[in-house]
Design a protein around this motif. Structure first.
Motif, PDB file in Angstrom:
ATOM      1  N   VAL A   7       4.160  -7.383  -0.038  1.00  0.00           N
ATOM      2  CA  VAL A   7       4.281  -7.889   1.330  1.00  0.00           C
ATOM      3  C   VAL A   7       3.510  -9.195   1.447  1.00  0.00           C
ATOM      4  O   VAL A   7       2.671  -9.525   0.608  1.00  0.00           O
ATOM      5  CB  VAL A   7       3.771  -6.864   2.371  1.00  0.00           C
ATOM      6  N   ARG A   8       3.791  -9.941   2.511  1.00  0.00           N
ATOM      7  CA  ARG A   8       3.079 -11.207   2.747  1.00  0.00           C
ATOM      8  C   ARG A   8       1.595 -10.936   2.990  1.00  0.00           C
ATOM      9  O   ARG A   8       1.243  -9.974   3.660  1.00  0.00           O
ATOM     10  CB  ARG A   8       3.647 -11.920   3.963  1.00  0.00           C
ATOM     11  N   VAL A  37      -1.412   5.113  -9.573  1.00  0.00           N
ATOM     12  CA  VAL A  37      -0.749   4.372  -8.494  1.00  0.00           C
ATOM     13  C   VAL A  37       0.523   5.118  -8.097  1.00  0.00           C
ATOM     14  O   VAL A  37       1.210   5.690  -8.937  1.00  0.00           O
ATOM     15  CB  VAL A  37      -0.413   2.914  -8.889  1.00  0.00           C
ATOM     16  N   PRO A  38       0.844   5.131  -6.793  1.00  0.00           N
ATOM     17  CA  PRO A  38       2.042   5.839  -6.343  1.00  0.00           C
ATOM     18  C   PRO A  38       3.317   5.050  -6.638  1.00  0.00           C
ATOM     19  O   PRO A  38       3.314   3.817  -6.648  1.00  0.00           O
ATOM     20  CB  PRO A  38       1.820   5.974  -4.838  1.00  0.00           C
ATOM     21  N   THR A  86       0.836  -1.196   0.000  1.00  0.00           N
ATOM     22  CA  THR A  86       0.000   0.000   0.000  1.00  0.00           C
ATOM     23  C   THR A  86       0.876   1.253   0.000  1.00  0.00           C
ATOM     24  O   THR A  86       2.097   1.178   0.187  1.00  0.00           O
ATOM     25  CB  THR A  86      -0.906   0.029   1.242  1.00  0.00           C
ATOM     26  N   LEU A  87       0.241   2.393  -0.163  1.00  0.00           N
ATOM     27  CA  LEU A  87       0.966   3.663  -0.145  1.00  0.00           C
ATOM     28  C   LEU A  87       1.712   3.847   1.169  1.00  0.00           C
ATOM     29  O   LEU A  87       2.883   4.233   1.168  1.00  0.00           O
ATOM     30  CB  LEU A  87      -0.009   4.826  -0.378  1.00  0.00           C
ATOM     31  N   LEU A  93       1.225  -1.106  -6.078  1.00  0.00           N
ATOM     32  CA  LEU A  93      -0.042  -1.371  -6.754  1.00  0.00           C
ATOM     33  C   LEU A  93      -1.209  -1.582  -5.786  1.00  0.00           C
ATOM     34  O   LEU A  93      -2.348  -1.729  -6.213  1.00  0.00           O
ATOM     35  CB  LEU A  93       0.100  -2.600  -7.661  1.00  0.00           C
ATOM     36  N   GLY A  94      -0.933  -1.576  -4.475  1.00  0.00           N
ATOM     37  CA  GLY A  94      -1.977  -1.827  -3.481  1.00  0.00           C
ATOM     38  C   GLY A  94      -2.801  -0.613  -3.115  1.00  0.00           C
ATOM     39  O   GLY A  94      -3.745  -0.721  -2.340  1.00  0.00           O
ATOM     40  N   SER A  95      -2.465   0.551  -3.636  1.00  0.00           N
ATOM     41  CA  SER A  95      -3.229   1.778  -3.404  1.00  0.00           C
ATOM     42  C   SER A  95      -3.459   2.453  -4.742  1.00  0.00           C
ATOM     43  O   SER A  95      -2.509   2.682  -5.498  1.00  0.00           O
ATOM     44  CB  SER A  95      -2.476   2.740  -2.477  1.00  0.00           C
TER      45      SER A  95
END
Length: 147
Positions: free
Chosen positions: A145-146, A115-116, A79-80, A102-104
């Motif tokens: 991340v896991r 995406v940031p 995430t960001l 890509l999670g935010s």
């Protein structure tokens, strides 16, 4: 996974603006803020962030699918807030290659998803936005991340 990993402490309770200040970036896209990237993440956690890269062009969707295939404990996109913690803990890492989270995502006016990503150059470091749609060149690394 056979990708490099970096252990970071993430304070999910801090605002996006606080985390950006902590990172001391030379330039930040003004659309990266808590209003456009709200978060329900809370608490603090020591996590390992893996940096995945591929030797070919890849779409965001395919990169996320590849993350899920990594090892016995699959990965998810960072995430960001996780990306910003990485940038603070390892400020020179983004000078090697851009790092994408890509999670935010944020839907820009006009409908495109942003995406940031962290980027670096000789004299500075930046926090920018790129398009989720389309493809990524092999030079990009994806923070994961896991699950």
């Amino acid at each position: 996974p056979a990708f490099p990993s970096y252990s970071v402490l993430v304070d999910y309770g801090q605002t996006v603006e606080q985390l950006i200040r902590n990172g001391r970036y030379d330039w930040v896209n003004s659309d990266i803020n808590g209003r456009n990237f709200p978060s329900s993440e809370r608490g603090r956690a020591q996590i390992d962030i893996f940096l995945l890269n591929f030797d070919h062009d890849i779409s965001s969707e395919d990169a996320i699918r590849e993350m899920a295939k990594q090892g016995l404990r699959p990965l998810r996109p960072a995430t960001l807030k996780e990306l910003l913690a990485l940038g603070t803990a390892f400020p020179d890492l983004q000078r090697e290659n851009p790092i994408v989270a890509l999670g935010s995502t944020w839907r820009r006016p006009g409908g495109l998803l942003g995406v940031p990503y962290l980027n670096g150059y000789d004299s500075g470091r930046s926090l920018g936005l790129s398009w989720f749609e389309g493809g990524w060149l092999p030079v990009r690394r994806f923070a994961a991340v896991r699950k």
